[in-house]
Motif scaffolding. Structure first.
Motif, short mmCIF file in Angstrom:
data_model
loop_
_atom_site.label_atom_id
_atom_site.label_comp_id
_atom_site.label_asym_id
_atom_site.label_seq_id
_atom_site.Cartn_x
_atom_site.Cartn_y
_atom_site.Cartn_z
N PHE A 22 0.70 -1.15 0.33
CA PHE A 22 0.05 0.06 0.14
C PHE A 22 0.94 1.40 -0.06
CE2 PHE A 22 -3.31 -2.97 2.15
CZ PHE A 22 -3.96 -3.01 0.91
N LYS A 23 2.15 1.15 -0.18
CA LYS A 23 3.26 2.31 -0.17
C LYS A 23 2.85 3.25 0.91
CE LYS A 23 3.85 2.08 -5.00
NZ LYS A 23 2.99 0.90 -5.44
N CYS A 24 3.01 2.70 2.17
CA CYS A 24 2.46 3.50 3.39
C CYS A 24 3.36 2.88 4.69
CB CYS A 24 1.27 3.51 3.81
SG CYS A 24 0.35 1.69 4.31
N LYS A 25 3.43 3.59 5.63
CA LYS A 25 3.99 2.89 7.05
C LYS A 25 3.25 1.97 7.69
CE LYS A 25 4.78 7.35 8.16
NZ LYS A 25 5.33 8.54 9.20
N VAL A 26 3.79 1.06 8.46
CA VAL A 26 2.78 0.31 9.09
C VAL A 26 2.05 0.70 10.04
CG1 VAL A 26 3.21 -1.75 10.87
CG2 VAL A 26 4.71 -1.66 8.95
N GLU A 27 2.67 2.16 10.60
CA GLU A 27 1.87 2.63 11.82
C GLU A 27 0.46 3.37 10.91
OE1 GLU A 27 5.13 3.05 11.06
OE2 GLU A 27 6.28 2.84 12.74
N ASP A 28 0.39 3.74 9.65
CA ASP A 28 -0.66 4.13 9.17
C ASP A 28 -1.60 2.70 9.11
OD1 ASP A 28 0.73 6.35 8.55
OD2 ASP A 28 1.17 5.65 6.65
N LEU A 29 -1.31 1.63 9.06
CA LEU A 29 -2.09 0.57 8.96
C LEU A 29 -2.56 0.03 10.30
CD1 LEU A 29 -0.38 -1.57 6.08
CD2 LEU A 29 -2.82 -0.50 5.83
#
Length: 65
Positions: free
Chosen positions: A55-62
């Motif tokens: 998802f091209k994001c940080k784990v913390e975003d998920l």
């Protein structure tokens, strides 16, 4: 351990992926995706990193504690 933040479903839907599509991309079962989205299962670090990469994001975003 319980996750207080779990945005997997939102990211999946935003990217127009079904649970089956997402499971196939990460080589896990659809049941695994269902369990993570419903909060019954906490993903491993490896799987959380794979979600973030996809998802091209940080784990913390998920996910969050």
């Amino acid at each position: 351990m319980t996750l207080t933040k779990n945005n997997l479903k939102e990211f999946r839907e935003k990217n127009k992926l079904t649970q089956e599509d997402l499971a196939g991309k990460l080589d896990v079962s659809r049941q695994t995706i269902i369990s993570i989205e419903s909060g019954r299962y906490v993903p491993s670090l490896e799987l959380a990193l794979k979600f973030a990469k996809l998802f091209k994001c940080k784990v913390e975003d998920l996910f969050g504690l």
